[in-house]
Structure formats: C-alpha cells, structure tokens
Design an enzyme around this catalytic site. Structure first.
Site, PDB file in Angstrom:
ATOM      1  N   SER A 223       2.912   2.735   1.854  1.00 39.18           N
ATOM      2  CA  SER A 223       1.842   3.740   1.875  1.00 39.18           C
ATOM      3  C   SER A 223       1.325   3.901   3.296  1.00 39.18           C
ATOM      4  O   SER A 223       0.764   2.962   3.877  1.00 39.18           O
ATOM      5  CB  SER A 223       0.700   3.298   0.955  1.00 39.18           C
TER       6      SER A 223
ATOM      7  N   HIS B 241       4.962   6.718   0.480  1.00 34.67           N
ATOM      8  CA  HIS B 241       3.803   7.059  -0.364  1.00 34.67           C
ATOM      9  C   HIS B 241       2.699   7.645   0.516  1.00 34.67           C
ATOM     10  O   HIS B 241       2.310   7.051   1.522  1.00 34.67           O
ATOM     11  CB  HIS B 241       3.325   5.790  -1.073  1.00 34.67           C
TER      12      HIS B 241
ATOM     13  N   ASP C  83      -1.178   9.197   0.551  1.00 35.51           N
ATOM     14  CA  ASP C  83      -2.439   9.268  -0.191  1.00 35.51           C
ATOM     15  C   ASP C  83      -3.301  10.416   0.303  1.00 35.51           C
ATOM     16  O   ASP C  83      -3.745  10.410   1.450  1.00 35.51           O
ATOM     17  CB  ASP C  83      -3.212   7.957  -0.008  1.00 35.51           C
TER      18      ASP C  83
ATOM     19  N   MET D 159      -6.813  12.221  -0.007  1.00 33.86           N
ATOM     20  CA  MET D 159      -8.181  11.955  -0.490  1.00 33.86           C
ATOM     21  C   MET D 159      -9.132  13.025   0.021  1.00 33.86           C
ATOM     22  O   MET D 159      -9.074  13.394   1.201  1.00 33.86           O
ATOM     23  CB  MET D 159      -8.642  10.594   0.016  1.00 33.86           C
TER      24      MET D 159
ATOM     25  N   HIS E  18       0.304  11.219  -3.658  1.00 33.62           N
ATOM     26  CA  HIS E  18      -0.690  10.756  -4.642  1.00 33.62           C
ATOM     27  C   HIS E  18      -1.977  11.529  -4.377  1.00 33.62           C
ATOM     28  O   HIS E  18      -2.658  11.281  -3.391  1.00 33.62           O
ATOM     29  CB  HIS E  18      -0.852   9.240  -4.453  1.00 33.62           C
TER      30      HIS E  18
ATOM     31  N   MET F 235      -5.606  12.313  -4.768  1.00 31.79           N
ATOM     32  CA  MET F 235      -6.928  11.828  -5.193  1.00 31.79           C
ATOM     33  C   MET F 235      -7.945  12.898  -4.805  1.00 31.79           C
ATOM     34  O   MET F 235      -8.805  12.706  -3.936  1.00 31.79           O
ATOM     35  CB  MET F 235      -7.233  10.477  -4.521  1.00 31.79           C
TER      36      MET F 235
ATOM     37  N   MET G 144      -3.146   2.369 -11.213  1.00 32.73           N
ATOM     38  CA  MET G 144      -3.942   1.926 -10.062  1.00 32.73           C
ATOM     39  C   MET G 144      -4.384   0.491 -10.310  1.00 32.73           C
ATOM     40  O   MET G 144      -5.043   0.200 -11.315  1.00 32.73           O
ATOM     41  CB  MET G 144      -5.186   2.796  -9.878  1.00 32.73           C
TER      42      MET G 144
ATOM     43  N   GLY H  44      -9.214   4.846  -3.180  1.00 36.23           N
ATOM     44  CA  GLY H  44     -10.046   5.271  -2.063  1.00 36.23           C
ATOM     45  C   GLY H  44      -9.745   4.545  -0.762  1.00 36.23           C
ATOM     46  O   GLY H  44      -9.892   5.117   0.301  1.00 36.23           O
ATOM     47  N   PHE H  45      -9.302   3.292  -0.878  1.00 33.28           N
ATOM     48  CA  PHE H  45      -9.124   2.493   0.339  1.00 33.28           C
ATOM     49  C   PHE H  45      -7.909   1.574   0.219  1.00 33.28           C
ATOM     50  O   PHE H  45      -7.609   1.086  -0.874  1.00 33.28           O
ATOM     51  CB  PHE H  45     -10.370   1.633   0.598  1.00 33.28           C
TER      52      PHE H  45
ATOM     53  N   GLY I 182      -6.045  -2.081   1.419  1.00 35.73           N
ATOM     54  CA  GLY I 182      -6.482  -3.446   1.720  1.00 35.73           C
ATOM     55  C   GLY I 182      -7.391  -4.101   0.692  1.00 35.73           C
ATOM     56  O   GLY I 182      -8.036  -5.105   1.002  1.00 35.73           O
TER      57      GLY I 182
ATOM     58  N   ASP J 142       0.009   0.633  -7.692  1.00 31.58           N
ATOM     59  CA  ASP J 142      -0.574   0.960  -6.382  1.00 31.58           C
ATOM     60  C   ASP J 142      -1.889   0.207  -6.189  1.00 31.58           C
ATOM     61  O   ASP J 142      -2.846   0.413  -6.930  1.00 31.58           O
ATOM     62  CB  ASP J 142      -0.801   2.478  -6.350  1.00 31.58           C
ATOM     63  N   GLY J 143      -1.919  -0.648  -5.176  1.00 34.11           N
ATOM     64  CA  GLY J 143      -3.156  -1.336  -4.800  1.00 34.11           C
ATOM     65  C   GLY J 143      -3.027  -2.840  -4.837  1.00 34.11           C
ATOM     66  O   GLY J 143      -2.783  -3.435  -5.888  1.00 34.11           O
ATOM     67  N   GLY J 144      -3.155  -3.456  -3.665  1.00 29.24           N
ATOM     68  CA  GLY J 144      -3.149  -4.911  -3.596  1.00 29.24           C
ATOM     69  C   GLY J 144      -1.801  -5.553  -3.897  1.00 29.24           C
ATOM     70  O   GLY J 144      -1.746  -6.716  -4.294  1.00 29.24           O
TER      71      GLY J 144
HETATM   72  C1  DX5 Z   1      -5.630   3.432  -2.547  1.00 33.84           C
HETATM   73  C2  DX5 Z   1      -4.303   4.107  -2.308  1.00 33.84           C
HETATM   74  C3  DX5 Z   1      -3.197   3.185  -1.993  1.00 33.84           C
HETATM   75  C4  DX5 Z   1      -3.370   2.333  -0.751  1.00 33.84           C
HETATM   76  C5  DX5 Z   1      -2.819   0.978  -1.096  1.00 33.84           C
HETATM   77  O1  DX5 Z   1      -6.505   4.352  -3.101  1.00 33.84           O
HETATM   78  O2  DX5 Z   1      -3.916   4.870  -3.428  1.00 33.84           O
HETATM   79  O3  DX5 Z   1      -1.934   3.844  -1.980  1.00 33.84           O
HETATM   80  O4  DX5 Z   1      -2.693   2.835   0.378  1.00 33.84           O
HETATM   81  O5  DX5 Z   1      -3.115   0.099  -0.077  1.00 33.84           O
HETATM   82  P1  DX5 Z   1      -2.901  -1.464  -0.235  1.00 33.84           P
HETATM   83  O6  DX5 Z   1      -1.441  -1.684  -0.554  1.00 33.84           O
HETATM   84  O7  DX5 Z   1      -3.306  -2.008   1.085  1.00 33.84           O
HETATM   85  O8  DX5 Z   1      -3.775  -1.928  -1.371  1.00 33.84           O
HETATM   86 ZN    ZN Z   2      -1.802   5.698  -3.473  1.00 39.39          ZN
END
Ligand code: DX5
Ligand code: ZN
Length: 216
Positions: free
Chosen positions: A7, A32, A34, A36, A65, A67, A136, A141-142, A144, A174-176
């Site tokens: 991403s 990927h 994002d 937003m 993606h 958002m 998700m 939104g973020f 990390g 997606d996420g963490g």
């Molecule tokens: C968060 C995004 C993710 C983000 C994942 O809202 O949709 O795609 O980039 O970032 P990490 O892998 O650092 O959690």
């Molecule tokens: Zn994403």
C-alpha cells in the site's frame, strides 16, 4: 495464487517511482492505492492524477480502495486513470449493488469493503456479485495501526461462506498485516494481503516481500 499488495500510503511520496519499482522487482503482485476524502475517513490522501502517474511507471495491477463518500461519482475517473480493481465500502453505500455493477461493467474487478465493526453476514445479498471482499483489520484512515484480532474470525467466517456456496470471491485483508501475523491470516483464508508500513517502512523491502511470500 495468493497476492502481496504493498500500500503506497506508507511510501515516501517524494520518492514514489523508485519505491514502486523496488517492490515490483521484489515480487509484489498488486499495488494498493488508498483514496481518502477527509469525510468518510478522517484523513486525505491522493486522487486519480496520482493513480494515472503510478500506472505509467508500473506494469502491476492497481487496486484502488475508495474511502470516499459518493464513490459512484468517481468510478469512471479511476477507471480512466488505470485502476484494475476498485473497492467500495459497505457502510456508506445506499446502492451497493448498483455501484458494484458499475465497476464490473467497465471490466474491472469489483470489491466490497467491511469496516471492523460491520459483520460478515451483511454481505449475504451482495457477495455473489463481488469479485473480492476486503476485510478491514484496522479502522480505515491511517497506516501503521495495530491489527484488530477478531478480524481473523471474520476471515474464517467469510471463507466458510464462500466455500459452502462455491462463490468466486477472493478475500483481501488490509491493516496491520506484517511478518508477525501474515501466516495466521493466510491460514484463516485470506488471498490478498495489503501491507503498508510493514513493507515501505522496512530497510530491505525485497527481503520482507520474499519472507512474506514464503509464509502465505
Ligand atoms: C488504512 C488503509 C491501508 C493502509 C494499511 O485505512 O486502507 O491500506 O495503507 O497500512 P498498514 O499496513 O501500515 O496498516
Ligand atoms: Zn487500503
């Protein structure tokens, strides 16, 4: 085949070309992206111009993606910019069936995204139309953030539903996602792994991607 999807939200935007070519060379499968709007989620990222520029420098498929509110207004724009996959959220779509068909009509892969608090059974009447479901595993939104553990259960439930009904639908997470949990997530049934900070935050991105591929 299972896919690693870096991403670019976590990339250094002043050095985007080099970093994308680096992950491409290292065996990444999909980029990927994002999008937003500072409205549906509390952050603003980038728009279709960046997608078009990224599309010019890589042969990898682009997974967009969304958002954003009113995503149906922007599907054509992202299609023209070079998106290959487009996903929209369950939570802000009154006419989800219509927007999924809008994406598929353009010949793209269409995905439905579920926030952490949206149960898998909400997909019952749309899953047959979707090419993939994005679970998700953090609040969107973020980059990390920490992986929310009950996402594993959601993936298992979704996998079972797909298997029982013989749906043609992939599971994206997606996420963490990182080296410490990707094996477990894969065993739960995921097919596509979105990785932001775990790849772009690493000194040796190629090594991380190689190790991830050996774990999924
Ligand atoms: C968060 C995004 C993710 C983000 C994942 O809202 O949709 O795609 O980039 O970032 P990490 O892998 O650092 O959690
Ligand atoms: Zn994403």
């Amino acid at each position: 085949m299972k896919k690693i999807c870096p991403s670019i939200l976590s990339a250094d935007f002043s050095d985007l070309k080099k970093q994308i070519l680096e992950v491409e060379k290292a065996g990444a499968d999909i980029i990927h992206c994002d999008i937003m709007d500072g409205n549906f989620v509390p952050n603003i990222s980038f728009g279709a111009k960046v997608i078009a520029d990224v599309n010019n420098i890589t042969d990898l498929p682009l997974d967009v993606h969304l958002m954003i509110n009113s995503p149906e207004r922007f599907i054509d724009e992202f299609y023209e910019a070079g998106a290959d996959y487009i996903s929209v959220h369950y939570e802000n779509n009154l006419h989800l069936n219509r927007v999924i068909n809008q994406i598929k009509y353009l010949g793209l892969k269409a995905g439905v995204v579920l926030n952490p608090s949206t149960p898998v059974f909400m997909l019952d009447d749309i899953i047959e139309s979707a090419d993939y479901v994005l679970i998700m595993s953090v609040n969107p939104g973020f980059g990390g953030q920490k992986f929310i553990p009950n996402s594993l259960d959601k993936i298992r439930k979704l996998k079972e539903k797909i298997f029982k009904n013989n749906y043609k639908c992939d599971i994206e997470v997606d996420g963490g996602v990182g080296l410490g949990n990707i094996k477990e997530i894969s065993e739960a049934g995921a097919d596509m792994f979105v990785c932001g900070s775990s790849i772009f935050g690493a000194e040796n991105k190629a090594e991380v991607i190689k190790r991830m591929k050996s774990l999924i």
